[in-house]
Design a protein around this motif. Structure first.
Motif, short mmCIF file in Angstrom:
data_model
loop_
_atom_site.label_atom_id
_atom_site.label_comp_id
_atom_site.label_asym_id
_atom_site.label_seq_id
_atom_site.Cartn_x
_atom_site.Cartn_y
_atom_site.Cartn_z
N ALA A 82 47.64 93.26 43.77
CA ALA A 82 48.40 94.32 43.55
C ALA A 82 47.58 94.61 42.47
N PHE A 83 47.37 96.21 42.43
CA PHE A 83 46.28 97.72 41.32
C PHE A 83 46.78 98.37 41.99
N THR A 84 46.83 99.48 40.64
CA THR A 84 46.87 101.27 41.81
C THR A 84 45.26 101.11 41.68
N LEU A 85 44.28 102.07 42.49
CA LEU A 85 43.24 102.73 42.34
C LEU A 85 43.09 103.92 42.17
N TRP A 86 42.46 104.85 41.47
CA TRP A 86 41.96 105.91 41.28
C TRP A 86 41.08 106.89 41.91
N ASP A 87 40.93 106.27 43.18
CA ASP A 87 40.01 107.19 44.02
C ASP A 87 40.78 107.52 45.55
N VAL A 88 41.22 108.85 45.10
CA VAL A 88 41.43 109.42 45.98
C VAL A 88 40.62 109.98 47.63
N SER A 89 39.05 109.45 47.53
CA SER A 89 38.11 109.48 48.36
C SER A 89 38.64 108.74 49.97
N ALA A 90 37.78 109.69 50.47
CA ALA A 90 39.03 108.74 52.26
C ALA A 90 38.07 107.44 52.07
N GLU A 91 37.38 107.30 51.78
CA GLU A 91 36.05 105.74 51.93
C GLU A 91 37.65 105.06 51.31
N PHE A 92 38.45 104.94 50.37
CA PHE A 92 39.86 104.08 49.88
C PHE A 92 41.02 104.97 50.17
N ARG A 94 41.90 105.36 53.10
CA ARG A 94 42.33 104.72 54.71
C ARG A 94 42.39 103.80 54.22
N LEU A 95 42.26 102.84 52.80
CA LEU A 95 42.45 101.42 53.15
C LEU A 95 44.88 101.42 52.62
N ASN A 98 46.08 101.93 56.82
CA ASN A 98 45.74 100.73 57.89
C ASN A 98 44.38 100.83 58.35
N SER A 99 43.58 101.02 57.81
CA SER A 99 42.19 100.66 57.63
C SER A 99 41.50 102.16 58.61
N ASN A 100 42.31 103.01 58.65
CA ASN A 100 41.75 104.02 60.08
C ASN A 100 40.62 104.88 59.57
N MET A 143 29.66 83.06 32.33
CA MET A 143 29.62 82.50 33.35
C MET A 143 31.07 83.49 34.04
N LYS A 144 30.99 83.27 35.51
CA LYS A 144 32.10 83.82 36.02
C LYS A 144 32.87 82.68 37.13
N MET A 145 34.05 84.03 37.38
CA MET A 145 35.51 83.30 38.37
C MET A 145 35.67 84.61 39.67
N GLN A 146 35.93 83.86 40.43
CA GLN A 146 36.12 84.68 41.29
C GLN A 146 37.20 84.04 42.36
N TYR A 147 38.71 84.72 43.11
CA TYR A 147 39.53 84.89 43.77
C TYR A 147 38.60 84.90 44.87
N GLU A 148 39.34 84.17 46.39
CA GLU A 148 38.75 84.28 47.44
C GLU A 148 39.98 84.02 48.83
N VAL A 149 39.98 85.58 49.14
CA VAL A 149 41.18 85.27 50.03
C VAL A 149 40.58 85.83 51.57
N PRO A 150 40.49 84.92 52.29
CA PRO A 150 39.60 84.67 53.25
C PRO A 150 40.66 86.65 54.89
N TYR A 151 41.86 86.50 54.85
CA TYR A 151 42.68 86.39 55.45
C TYR A 151 43.77 87.13 54.92
N CYS A 152 44.04 88.55 54.81
CA CYS A 152 44.95 89.34 54.48
C CYS A 152 45.29 90.92 54.86
N PHE A 153 46.12 91.60 54.34
CA PHE A 153 46.25 92.87 54.94
C PHE A 153 47.12 93.33 53.95
N MET A 154 46.63 95.01 53.51
CA MET A 154 47.52 95.92 53.20
C MET A 154 49.24 95.83 52.94
#
Length: 200
Positions: A82-92, A94-95, A98-100, A143-154
């Motif tokens: 979870a996080f709060t996105l400060w971007d109200v452009s249509a591209e985001f 839509r997330l 339901n990714s309309n 060096m780097k790190m990452q979380y990988e989630v192969p299957y999820c939904f909003m």
């Protein structure tokens, strides 16, 4: 970042992609199919940061002859990001819907160009792969790190608030599902990848 490297204080950036998209190596740039969430990545997120929640329900067994539990069975587990996105452009925006799809209309004589996202989400829930990346690792500098989630939904229910002097945002929450295409249960729910050595 200086030692001790295991103490991490750094932002993560989220990306999403169609199901089945290969995750990048931890030290490689995400391929074009991975779409960065937020026009400016982590600079488009609320400073509260990105939260990763590992929740579970465990049934503890207490027999008649004991006052303490002697065994435990896990009945449920969840992975949420979870996080709060400060971007109200249509591209985001839509997330959160339901990714309309976005409908784009070019400007014409006397008419403005527009982008439109429908509010109706319907019964089917859109799914995606999710990637979280940071330019840190608890094993060393550069060096780097990452979380990988192969299957999820909003799974969140964002409530954007438009007010004077404060950015409007969407409280996005992504819930992991078991990947039906995974080779085993162990690999079906996602993983954390941490770089501990530089490439040879």
């Amino acid at each position: 970042m200086p030692a001790p490297f295991e103490i991490i204080a750094a932002p993560f950036t989220a990306y999403y992609a169609p199901l089945g998209t290969a995750f990048p190596l931890v030290n490689a740039a995400p391929a074009v199919d991975w779409i960065k969430i937020g026009t400016s990545g982590d600079e488009s997120y609320d400073p509260e940061g990105v939260t990763v929640t590992h929740s579970q329900e465990v049934n503890k067994v207490r027999p008649l002859g004991s006052t303490v539990a002697i065994k435990a069975f896990r009945t449920e587990e969840e992975l949420m990001i979870a996080f709060t996105l400060w971007d109200v452009s249509a591209e985001f925006y839509r997330l959160s819907l339901n990714s309309n799809a976005i409908t784009t209309v070019a400007a014409g004589s006397g008419t403005p160009g527009t982008k439109t996202v429908q509010f109706y989400q319907g019964e089917q829930v859109a799914t995606m792969a999710l990637l979280l990346r940071a330019d840190v690792s608890p094993y060393g500098d550069s060096m780097k790190m990452q979380y990988e989630v192969p299957y999820c939904f909003m799974s969140g229910s964002p409530e954007p608030v438009y007010r004077k002097g404060e950015p409007a945002g969407f409280a996005l929450e992504f819930s992991a599902l078991r990947d039906p295409n995974a080779a085993s249960k162990a690999t079906s729910f996602g993983r954390l990848v941490l770089q501990h050595q530089a490439p040879l």
